[in-house]
Design a protein around this motif. Sequence first.
Motif, PDB file in Angstrom:
ATOM      1  N   HIS A  93      43.569  50.412  37.333  1.00 60.65           N
ATOM      2  CA  HIS A  93      44.984  50.468  37.694  1.00 60.65           C
ATOM      3  C   HIS A  93      45.470  49.174  38.335  1.00 60.65           C
ATOM      4  CE1 HIS A  93      43.485  54.691  37.764  1.00 60.65           C
ATOM      5  NE2 HIS A  93      44.600  54.905  37.102  1.00 60.65           N
ATOM      6  N   ARG A  94      44.564  48.471  39.012  1.00 64.98           N
ATOM      7  CA  ARG A  94      44.896  47.184  39.621  1.00 64.98           C
ATOM      8  C   ARG A  94      43.751  46.215  39.341  1.00 64.98           C
ATOM      9  NH1 ARG A  94      48.402  47.265  44.002  1.00 64.98           N
ATOM     10  NH2 ARG A  94      48.172  44.997  43.922  1.00 64.98           N
ATOM     11  N   VAL A  95      44.117  44.949  39.101  1.00 61.85           N
ATOM     12  CA  VAL A  95      43.112  43.934  38.790  1.00 61.85           C
ATOM     13  C   VAL A  95      43.402  42.687  39.617  1.00 61.85           C
ATOM     14  CG1 VAL A  95      42.080  42.472  37.010  1.00 61.85           C
ATOM     15  CG2 VAL A  95      42.801  44.807  36.446  1.00 61.85           C
ATOM     16  N   LEU A  96      42.389  42.221  40.336  1.00 65.20           N
ATOM     17  CA  LEU A  96      42.478  40.991  41.109  1.00 65.20           C
ATOM     18  C   LEU A  96      41.607  39.939  40.429  1.00 65.20           C
ATOM     19  CD1 LEU A  96      43.027  43.444  43.112  1.00 65.20           C
ATOM     20  CD2 LEU A  96      42.428  41.851  44.936  1.00 65.20           C
ATOM     21  N   ALA A  97      41.987  38.674  40.575  1.00 64.26           N
ATOM     22  CA  ALA A  97      41.226  37.590  39.960  1.00 64.26           C
ATOM     23  C   ALA A  97      41.006  36.486  40.974  1.00 64.26           C
ATOM     24  CB  ALA A  97      41.964  37.035  38.738  1.00 64.26           C
ATOM     25  N   THR A  98      39.763  36.072  41.146  1.00 69.34           N
ATOM     26  CA  THR A  98      39.481  34.937  42.018  1.00 69.34           C
ATOM     27  C   THR A  98      39.915  33.656  41.322  1.00 69.34           C
ATOM     28  OG1 THR A  98      37.222  34.816  41.141  1.00 69.34           O
ATOM     29  CG2 THR A  98      37.564  36.078  43.163  1.00 69.34           C
TER      30      THR A  98
END
Length: 272
Positions: A93-98
């Motif tokens: 549902h949520r995606v974070l990217a470094t």
Amino acid sequence: MPEAWTRGGKEAAHLEPAPGESPIVVLVRPQLAENIGTTARAMANGGLFHLRLVAPRDGWPQDRAWRTASGADRILEAAQVFPDVPAAVADCHRVLATCPRPRHIVKPLRTARAAAEDLREINGRSLRTAVLFGPERAGLDNDDIACADTLVRYPLNPAHMSLNLAQAVMILAYEWWTAAEPTPPRQLMTNETGIASKGALEGFLDRLMAELDASGFLENQPKRPNMVRNLRHWFQRGEVTEQELRTLHGVVTELSRGRMRRGRPEADGTAG
């Protein structure tokens, strides 16, 4: 081979996913099996379990990963492989990217600590989250980042911002764990003893001053008040334990006995 031992010959940790949702670590096109293993090790330290691999260069599984995982076998055994990033995050549902150097991108930006707080809140609502980590050499490309809704950047020394893959995962895993960790940030290790009360400490100080008066150490009357205050400040500065206070009482007792056995020494001018 016993089930408790890993492919690398070390005892495996009994790891399992925490109840509910927790962040998924997604390694995008990882190049070295050893880095996948050390990533699993970092995840285990921070209480993370779910690992996904996007197009690992040398395929999967790879025995070399187990040799560097330090017992985090179950994370590696449960790792899932996907052909691309959209497939790896399709159920999230949520995606974070470094992203070490976000340029020309309009997206929310978080530090690792803020990202961990967000992840705790999002997972607490039973929503699935993933965090993307890029290949060792170049990091995530623009197409990878386009799959994320939030960027994560670590505020490190701008003169040398160089992390290997496992270190990058470890920072986020640490922040994830400490976001809900109840350990006080500051404490005094007292083991089996407790902190002495101010009354007990005052009783010791009264006794100490009496012995110092008897020994002649405080006989310089103009200097005596300041000397007494300095001694009190020194003992009151920290948290003296009950065991330490008992030891100090013993020290004063033995010094007093020695003085009485030998008689009061001649003043040598060192009291002031």
